[in-house]
Design a protein around this motif. Structure first.
Motif, PDB file in Angstrom:
ATOM      1  N   MET A   1     -51.835   9.817  29.075  1.00 57.35           N
ATOM      2  CA  MET A   1     -51.352   9.152  27.868  1.00 57.35           C
ATOM      3  C   MET A   1     -50.133   9.857  27.309  1.00 57.35           C
ATOM      4  SD  MET A   1     -54.749   8.279  25.657  1.00 57.35           S
ATOM      5  CE  MET A   1     -56.245   7.778  26.484  1.00 57.35           C
ATOM      6  N   GLY A   2     -50.192  11.165  27.273  1.00 60.74           N
ATOM      7  CA  GLY A   2     -49.083  11.923  26.706  1.00 60.74           C
ATOM      8  C   GLY A   2     -47.925  12.104  27.658  1.00 60.74           C
ATOM      9  N   LYS A   3     -48.206  12.110  28.949  1.00 53.96           N
ATOM     10  CA  LYS A   3     -47.167  12.356  29.951  1.00 53.96           C
ATOM     11  C   LYS A   3     -46.367  11.108  30.313  1.00 53.96           C
ATOM     12  CE  LYS A   3     -48.503  14.609  33.549  1.00 53.96           C
ATOM     13  NZ  LYS A   3     -49.388  14.954  34.708  1.00 53.96           N
ATOM     14  N   GLY A   4     -46.839   9.955  29.891  1.00 54.60           N
ATOM     15  CA  GLY A   4     -46.154   8.722  30.259  1.00 54.60           C
ATOM     16  C   GLY A   4     -46.458   8.276  31.671  1.00 54.60           C
ATOM     17  N   ASP A   5     -47.654   8.630  32.182  1.00 58.15           N
ATOM     18  CA  ASP A   5     -48.044   8.221  33.533  1.00 58.15           C
ATOM     19  C   ASP A   5     -48.341   6.728  33.604  1.00 58.15           C
ATOM     20  OD1 ASP A   5     -47.766  10.798  34.390  1.00 58.15           O
ATOM     21  OD2 ASP A   5     -49.904  11.285  34.279  1.00 58.15           O
TER      22      ASP A   5
END
Length: 331
Positions: free
Chosen positions: A167-171
């Motif tokens: 979610m935070g990494k933009g995966d």
């Protein structure tokens, strides 16, 4: 009590205080009829008060959408996918433009949302099992496999370590977002505050989740427990809960309240969350939830996850799910 577990409790009303003896019938009209009636046993005893429902939507990363040349405001994004096929097409365009995956997974973000939009689910309205013959269930299952085959899925199972950090990494750029899911996004990706939007779910309507409060039969002071429930789950209190915690009310009398309709969450700054979620719930067609709905849904999800993980072919998945369901529920 979780909504999917409720039928097992309703089958054993002797384990709970009949809330009708404490005045439940006087407040029944404050709640969504289908949500309230789900807690009524065959003998007429009412065992629970609904605390929230899980109106459905899609959460998306506005920064990733902008980088892909897609609109970022909620209204325009909702217009991108009136149907699930449109959703997949948007995902394919996103992948082509960015080289990155579009949706977190197909098992929950597609199958489990689509299967909660049906007219009838795993049971008929009369309570007969129809999970293996209901064309709506097969269509939702095939939709999830179609999405996976299209290459838009990051194949990150919900609540896995990869999903949490992704979610935070933009995966991935989008994910299923029933109303209660917004809290997971806040906790798992705190550094992305202000970078998320919320749009309507394809087909617009549906519900995933919800809980109930009950009083065990052995409670020492059921009257005090009832007074607590009645106060804390009143329409006014449920509206306050929504504003403070995001729990979507089960009391439709507050759905037109400006405090709900105009609410903006700083983490999802431009999203008319109250409007989107209440519209989703109001437009849905209630379906019967039976005592084995939870295990049945789990096995369908497991089959899609197995396809995503490469341990099961798409051609084998449906029959494998049916076989595992029969074992799980003892048919």
């Amino acid at each position: 009590m979780q909504g999917d577990d409720l039928p097992k409790f309703v089958e054993n009303p002797q384990n709970f205080v009949d809330l009708n003896t404490l005045g439940a019938e006087e407040i029944a009209g404050d709640y969504l009829e289908w949500s309230w009636s789900a807690a009524t046993a065959l003998n007429g005893a009412h065992i629970g008060v609904p605390t929230d429902v899980g109106g459905m939507a899609v959460a998306y990363r506005t920064d990733l959408f902008e980088a892909a040349g897609l609109p970022t405001d909620s209204t325009s994004v909702s217009a991108l996918w009136p149907t699930w096929d449109d959703f997949i097409k948007v995902g394919e365009a996103y992948v082509a433009q960015t080289g990155k995956k579009f949706v977190d997974n197909s098992s929950q973000s597609i199958f489990f949302q689509a299967v909660n939009q049906v007219e009838a689910k795993y049971y008929s309205p009369d309570g007969d099992l129809i999970y293996d013959s209901n064309p709506e269930i097969k269509a939702a299952f095939d939709l999830a496999l179609k999405a996976d085959a299209s290459g838009i899925s990051a194949r990150l199972a919900g609540w896995s370590d990869g999903w949490n950090t992704g979610m935070g990494k933009g995966d991935f750029a989008v994910m299923a977002a029933p109303s209660w899911m917004l809290g997971s996004i806040r906790s798992n990706a705190p550094d992305t505050s202000g970078l998320w939007g919320v749009a309507e779910i394809p087909e617009k309507a549906g519900n995933w989740g919800g809980s109930y409060l009950a009083i065990p039969a052995g409670a020492k002071n059921p009257q005090a427990a009832w007074e607590y429930i009645k106060e804390m789950q009143s329409p006014e209190s449920q509206l306050e809960h929504f504003v403070t915690s995001g729990a979507l009310p089960t009391t439709p009398g507050v759905y037109a309240d400006p405090a709900l309709l105009e609410y903006r969450d700083p983490f999802f700054p431009d999203a008319p969350i109250g409007q989107i979620y209440t519209a989703s719930v109001e437009a849905m067609s209630p379906f019967f939830i039976g005592p084995e709905s939870g295990p049945i849904g789990t096995e369908f999800i497991n089959a899609v996850v197995a396809v995503e993980g490469g341990s099961l072919s798409a051609d084998e998945a449906w029959q494998k799910a049916l076989d595992n369901i029969k074992l799980a529920i003892g048919e």
